[in-house]
Structures are given as structure tokens and as C-alpha cells.
Write a protein that holds these residues in place. Structure first.
Motif, PDB file in Angstrom:
ATOM      1  N   ASN A 256       0.561   4.272  -1.272  1.00 16.82           N
ATOM      2  CA  ASN A 256      -0.014   5.594  -0.989  1.00 16.82           C
ATOM      3  C   ASN A 256      -0.777   5.633   0.336  1.00 16.82           C
ATOM      4  O   ASN A 256      -1.435   6.613   0.662  1.00 16.82           O
ATOM      5  CB  ASN A 256      -0.888   6.082  -2.146  1.00 16.82           C
ATOM      6  CG  ASN A 256      -2.109   5.194  -2.360  1.00 16.82           C
ATOM      7  OD1 ASN A 256      -2.290   4.193  -1.665  1.00 16.82           O
ATOM      8  ND2 ASN A 256      -2.939   5.560  -3.317  1.00 16.82           N
TER       9      ASN A 256
ATOM     10  N   GLU B 153      -5.820   0.465   1.048  1.00 15.93           N
ATOM     11  CA  GLU B 153      -6.314  -0.419   0.005  1.00 15.93           C
ATOM     12  C   GLU B 153      -5.207  -0.594  -1.031  1.00 15.93           C
ATOM     13  O   GLU B 153      -4.298   0.231  -1.129  1.00 15.93           O
ATOM     14  CB  GLU B 153      -7.552   0.165  -0.676  1.00 15.93           C
ATOM     15  CG  GLU B 153      -8.696   0.374   0.309  1.00 15.93           C
ATOM     16  CD  GLU B 153     -10.034   0.414  -0.398  1.00 15.93           C
ATOM     17  OE1 GLU B 153     -10.638  -0.653  -0.537  1.00 15.93           O
ATOM     18  OE2 GLU B 153     -10.438   1.504  -0.806  1.00 15.93           O
ATOM     19  N   VAL B 154      -5.305  -1.680  -1.788  1.00 16.08           N
ATOM     20  CA  VAL B 154      -4.299  -1.942  -2.816  1.00 16.08           C
ATOM     21  C   VAL B 154      -4.932  -1.678  -4.177  1.00 16.08           C
ATOM     22  O   VAL B 154      -5.850  -2.400  -4.588  1.00 16.08           O
ATOM     23  CB  VAL B 154      -3.783  -3.396  -2.696  1.00 16.08           C
ATOM     24  CG1 VAL B 154      -2.890  -3.753  -3.878  1.00 16.08           C
ATOM     25  CG2 VAL B 154      -3.014  -3.571  -1.393  1.00 16.08           C
ATOM     26  N   ASP B 155      -4.492  -0.619  -4.843  1.00 20.16           N
ATOM     27  CA  ASP B 155      -5.052  -0.323  -6.162  1.00 20.16           C
ATOM     28  C   ASP B 155      -4.304  -1.124  -7.231  1.00 20.16           C
ATOM     29  O   ASP B 155      -3.368  -1.867  -6.926  1.00 20.16           O
ATOM     30  CB  ASP B 155      -5.037   1.186  -6.449  1.00 20.16           C
ATOM     31  CG  ASP B 155      -3.641   1.785  -6.413  1.00 20.16           C
ATOM     32  OD1 ASP B 155      -2.664   1.058  -6.676  1.00 20.16           O
ATOM     33  OD2 ASP B 155      -3.528   2.993  -6.119  1.00 20.16           O
TER      34      ASP B 155
ATOM     35  N   ASP C 172       0.832  -1.198   0.000  1.00 20.08           N
ATOM     36  CA  ASP C 172       0.000   0.000   0.000  1.00 20.08           C
ATOM     37  C   ASP C 172       0.874   1.258   0.000  1.00 20.08           C
ATOM     38  O   ASP C 172       1.023   1.941   0.999  1.00 20.08           O
ATOM     39  CB  ASP C 172      -0.911  -0.047   1.236  1.00 20.08           C
ATOM     40  CG  ASP C 172      -1.857   1.132   1.278  1.00 20.08           C
ATOM     41  OD1 ASP C 172      -2.033   1.791   0.242  1.00 20.08           O
ATOM     42  OD2 ASP C 172      -2.404   1.384   2.365  1.00 20.08           O
TER      43      ASP C 172
ATOM     44  N   GLU D 135      -0.511  -0.731  -7.439  1.00 27.26           N
ATOM     45  CA  GLU D 135       0.181  -1.372  -6.316  1.00 27.26           C
ATOM     46  C   GLU D 135       0.208  -2.892  -6.484  1.00 27.26           C
ATOM     47  O   GLU D 135       1.201  -3.555  -6.182  1.00 27.26           O
ATOM     48  CB  GLU D 135      -0.496  -0.965  -4.990  1.00 27.26           C
ATOM     49  CG  GLU D 135      -0.289   0.510  -4.671  1.00 27.26           C
ATOM     50  CD  GLU D 135      -1.231   1.052  -3.611  1.00 27.26           C
ATOM     51  OE1 GLU D 135      -0.932   2.140  -3.081  1.00 27.26           O
ATOM     52  OE2 GLU D 135      -2.263   0.425  -3.314  1.00 27.26           O
TER      53      GLU D 135
ATOM     54  N   ASP E 115      -3.521   4.338   1.627  1.00 26.42           N
ATOM     55  CA  ASP E 115      -4.964   4.565   1.752  1.00 26.42           C
ATOM     56  C   ASP E 115      -5.669   3.301   2.262  1.00 26.42           C
ATOM     57  O   ASP E 115      -6.895   3.176   2.174  1.00 26.42           O
ATOM     58  CB  ASP E 115      -5.569   5.034   0.420  1.00 26.42           C
ATOM     59  CG  ASP E 115      -5.475   3.969  -0.677  1.00 26.42           C
ATOM     60  OD1 ASP E 115      -4.819   2.934  -0.465  1.00 26.42           O
ATOM     61  OD2 ASP E 115      -6.054   4.185  -1.755  1.00 26.42           O
TER      62      ASP E 115
HETATM   63 CA   LIG Z   1      -3.179   1.984  -1.733  1.00 29.06          CA
END
Ligand SMILES: [Ca+2]
Length: 101
Positions: free
Chosen positions: A65, A69-71, A63, A74, A67
Motif C-alpha cells: 500500500n 511501512e510493512v504492516d 510495501d 504485508e 505507506d
Molecule cells: Ca505498507
């Protein structure tokens, strides 16, 4: 989409969406979604019963950034890292194929 590499790329994308769409943001993996993806799709990580601490560390590493969550970006970085690990593992060995599950 008949070539193996093209198929592999498509699988990377569709696998992400298969899990990211389950809850919350449709385009990001929550902690629970990531956990499920790992245990179903990457059992070398999931099946060795990663404990909660290890999982938190992994999530934290992925993660970028922060946040929680894993975009997709990522996730792709993570797959690239695993792929580099595989390359390290196989480059010195005899020229044999990665073992199929
Ligand atoms: Ca993230």
C-alpha cells in the motif's frame, strides 16, 4: 500451544510485534525494524549482507500500500512467499527435513 504448527503461527505473530513496537507505529514495521527483524530472525535474508539497493527493492515489494511501512498483512504475505519458496525447494528432493540452524 504444544503442536509445532500452532507454535509456528504464534512465533510469526509475536516476532512481528517484537520488532513493530520499537519505533513509530506499534503495529507496522518501519524500514529499520524490518531490517533488524530480517537480520535477527531470518538470517537467510539478513546475514548475506543485503546491500542498500537490494533492501530497498525488497521493502518496495513488501510495501503493497506504499505507506513506507510493512504492516502485519504485508509481513504475512512475505512469510507465505518464503514458505512457498521452501516448498518448491523441498518437494523434489529426497524426503529429508529442512536443515535446522
Ligand atoms: Ca505498507
Amino acid at each position: 500451544m504444544a503442536c509445532p504448527l500452532e507454535q509456528a503461527l504464534a512465533v510469526m505473530v509475536t516476532t512481528f510485534h517484537k520488532y513493530s513496537g520499537k519505533e513509530g507505529d506499534k503495529f507496522k514495521l518501519s524500514k529499520a525494524e524490518l531490517k533488524e527483524l530480517l537480520s535477527n530472525e531470518l538470517p537467510i535474508f539478513g546475514s548475506k549482507q543485503m546491500d542498500e539497493g537490494e533492501f530497498k527493492r525488497l521493502m518496495n515489494d513488501l510495501d503493497h500500500n506504499k505507506d513506507s511501512e510493512v504492516d502485519f498483512k504485508e509481513y504475512v504475505c512475505f512469510l507465505a512467499c518464503i514458505t512457498m519458496g521452501f516448498n518448491e525447494f523441498f518437494k523434489d528432493g529426497p524426503a529429508k527435513q529442512p536443515r535446522k540452524k
